[in-house]
Design a protein around this motif. Structure first.
Motif, PDB file in Angstrom:
ATOM      1  N   VAL A 131       0.703  -1.093   0.058  1.00 42.33           N
ATOM      2  CA  VAL A 131       0.054   0.113  -0.064  1.00 42.33           C
ATOM      3  C   VAL A 131       0.863   1.197   0.061  1.00 42.33           C
ATOM      4  CG1 VAL A 131      -0.218   0.333   2.517  1.00 42.33           C
ATOM      5  CG2 VAL A 131      -1.887   1.001   1.114  1.00 42.33           C
ATOM      6  N   LEU A 132       1.979   1.113   0.338  1.00 43.16           N
ATOM      7  CA  LEU A 132       3.100   2.144   0.591  1.00 43.16           C
ATOM      8  C   LEU A 132       3.608   2.606  -0.805  1.00 43.16           C
ATOM      9  CD1 LEU A 132       3.016   3.651   3.240  1.00 43.16           C
ATOM     10  CD2 LEU A 132       5.376   3.190   3.463  1.00 43.16           C
ATOM     11  N   THR A 182       8.741  -1.641  -4.827  1.00 48.70           N
ATOM     12  CA  THR A 182       7.234  -0.874  -4.954  1.00 48.70           C
ATOM     13  C   THR A 182       6.218  -2.016  -4.909  1.00 48.70           C
ATOM     14  OG1 THR A 182       7.128  -0.485  -7.156  1.00 48.70           O
ATOM     15  CG2 THR A 182       8.088   0.980  -5.602  1.00 48.70           C
ATOM     16  N   GLY A 183       6.330  -3.007  -5.439  1.00 51.03           N
ATOM     17  CA  GLY A 183       5.203  -3.914  -5.378  1.00 51.03           C
ATOM     18  C   GLY A 183       5.073  -4.826  -4.267  1.00 51.03           C
ATOM     19  N   ARG A 234       8.841  -9.053   0.356  1.00 46.81           N
ATOM     20  CA  ARG A 234      10.295  -8.989   0.301  1.00 46.81           C
ATOM     21  C   ARG A 234      11.211  -9.576   1.176  1.00 46.81           C
ATOM     22  NH1 ARG A 234      15.043  -6.672  -0.358  1.00 46.81           N
ATOM     23  NH2 ARG A 234      16.028  -6.639  -2.381  1.00 46.81           N
ATOM     24  N   GLY A 235      10.567  -9.399   2.362  1.00 47.23           N
ATOM     25  CA  GLY A 235      11.231  -9.789   3.608  1.00 47.23           C
ATOM     26  C   GLY A 235      11.714  -8.835   4.498  1.00 47.23           C
ATOM     27  N   ILE A 236      12.475  -9.186   5.541  1.00 48.38           N
ATOM     28  CA  ILE A 236      13.017  -8.471   6.479  1.00 48.38           C
ATOM     29  C   ILE A 236      14.585  -7.722   5.946  1.00 48.38           C
ATOM     30  CG2 ILE A 236      13.896  -7.769   9.004  1.00 48.38           C
ATOM     31  CD1 ILE A 236      11.992 -10.221   9.696  1.00 48.38           C
ATOM     32  N   ARG A 237      14.713  -6.451   6.086  1.00 47.84           N
ATOM     33  CA  ARG A 237      15.840  -5.737   5.316  1.00 47.84           C
ATOM     34  C   ARG A 237      16.448  -5.059   6.507  1.00 47.84           C
ATOM     35  NH1 ARG A 237      14.233  -2.706   1.619  1.00 47.84           N
ATOM     36  NH2 ARG A 237      15.127  -0.678   1.885  1.00 47.84           N
TER      37      ARG A 237
END
Length: 417
Positions: free
Chosen positions: A353-354, A360-361, A394-397
């Motif tokens: 949503v951001l 960005t997806g 995408r996960g934890i960055r």
């Protein structure tokens, strides 16, 4: 010129509730009072070079849709022409409203600030005009603050070497441009330029000068920040600490975002057409993102409204426990610690949503501060997508300079766990 011979027509002999019709040139310093409101401009009204027009809080100024004076730059539309001084003294609770008798862009020409003047407008709502505020000619300057430009063709227009200082102002739902700069200079600070039908901020000449700082430019129908380029440019464009996001034809054209700007959903209270509210909510990434690293971006800073989804930025030390739906990128900024209690579950949406971050997806959990995950064998902390399968988020960055520790975590369904 015949303007000096015009006489202001004040036909308010009846009850104050009937309002005050006005047209022509002021004969001296004049105050439009709340008691005389509404003031109906039946034709062009001119503030001569020797006069000051002061408009009190709460006054309504209503323009007819035809010009009884048949004068000005547009002989068919009513104009408020400022050659002297205009002082608009609206407040949050008692704004000064400028509008047409019939709603719709281009129903009157708007406020035109001409040569040699210093005009200050605060707490103004300007709507239904061709140009809500038109600042023109060398030596002309205007200050517009804590105001709203909405439903005009162009919200604010700067040309012919005029200068506009605009701060804490919302320009939205204008049918062309939020702000247009031709050969003048616009200094824009802490503004929100959103949902205009065409460009957000448009520098339409190579001689135009723009400084845009600490502002939000989002969801405009064409480009967010556009600079016309043809041959050698004599104007300058300076950008710093802005959130430019989700503009239909791209966020920038002819200019490049500075290193301190970003692109993310600002998480307003409401973007509904019927009842928009562009104040920031609790998790907005535009909070504390200004150049002073304390203030919020845009015209309407955070005032206690809670974000409707878990996405954005966590701005205070926080402990999370229970079950959450992670709807978009969630950032832990530098200096903030987020502690995740045993047994906490994050179900991550498969779209962001951001619309921000490295992808960005897909949703990301971005740790720039401190992330402390305190799962146990019997009560793990779970991160999973709403739909099972690798690459669903995408996960934890964990970024440079952070202190992050994860124990007892189950991380699944990500591109990079």
């Amino acid at each position: 010129m015949l303007r000096g011979a015009w006489v202001v027509m004040l036909l308010a002999a009846g009850a104050a509730s009937a309002g005050t019709p006005v047209q022509g040139a002021l004969v001296g310093d004049t105050t439009w009072t709340a008691a005389g409101s509404p003031y109906t401009m039946t034709g062009d009204v001119t503030v001569p070079s020797w006069a000051t027009l002061t408009i009190e809080p709460g006054v309504q100024v209503i323009a007819n849709t035809s010009d009884a004076m048949s004068s000005g730059l547009d002989t068919t539309l009513v104009e408020l022409i400022v050659q002297g001084n205009l002082q608009v003294q609206g407040t949050d609770i008692a704004p000064v409203t400028f509008k047409a008798t019939t709603a719709g862009s281009g129903r009157w020409r708007g406020i035109r600030v001409e040569a040699g003047t210093l005009t200050t407008l605060a707490g103004a709502l300007i709507r239904d005009a061709t140009y809500g505020l038109d600042v023109t000619n060398s030596g002309t300057s205007a200050i517009l603050g804590t105001s709203t430009l909405s439903g005009n063709s162009t919200g604010a227009y700067v040309r012919s070497s005029g200068t506009l200082v605009m701060y804490q102002t919302v320009s939205h739902a204008n049918t062309n441009y939020g702000v247009q700069v031709s050969s003048g200079t616009a200094n824009l600070r802490y503004n929100t330029v959103v949902s205009n039908n065409s460009y957000g901020v448009y520098v339409s000449s190579t001689a135009g000068n723009l400084s845009l700082q600490n502002s939000i430019v989002s969801s405009n129908g064409n480009t967010g920040v556009y600079r016309f380029i043809s041959g050698t440019s004599t104007g300058t464009v300076t950008l710093s600490h802005n959130d430019v996001w989700n503009n239909v034809s791209g966020d920038y054209s002819g200019v490049t975002a500075d290193a301190n700007s970003f692109s993310a959903n600002p998480l307003f209270v409401s973007t509904s057409t019927a009842s928009p509210n562009f104040r920031l909510t609790s998790l907005s990434p535009a909070r504390k993102a200004a150049s002073d690293k304390i203030s919020d971006l845009g015209a309407l800073p955070y005032a206690g409204d809670v974000s409707p989804v878990l996405a954005g930025s966590i701005h205070e030390n926080t402990t999370l426990s229970g079950a959450y739906t992670l709807s978009g990128d969630l950032t832990i900024p530098t200096g903030v610690t987020v502690t995740v209690a045993p047994g906490t579950t994050f179900t991550v949406a498969t779209s962001d949503v951001l619309q921000s971050g490295l992808d960005t997806g897909l949703v990301e959990l971005i740790a720039r501060g401190s992330l402390q995950v305190l799962g146990t064998d019997s009560s793990p902390v779970t991160f999973k997508a709403a739909t099972a399968g690798s690459g669903r988020w995408r996960g934890i960055r964990v970024e440079a300079g952070t202190t992050t520790a994860l124990s007892g975590a189950l991380i699944r369904d990500a591109t990079y766990g």
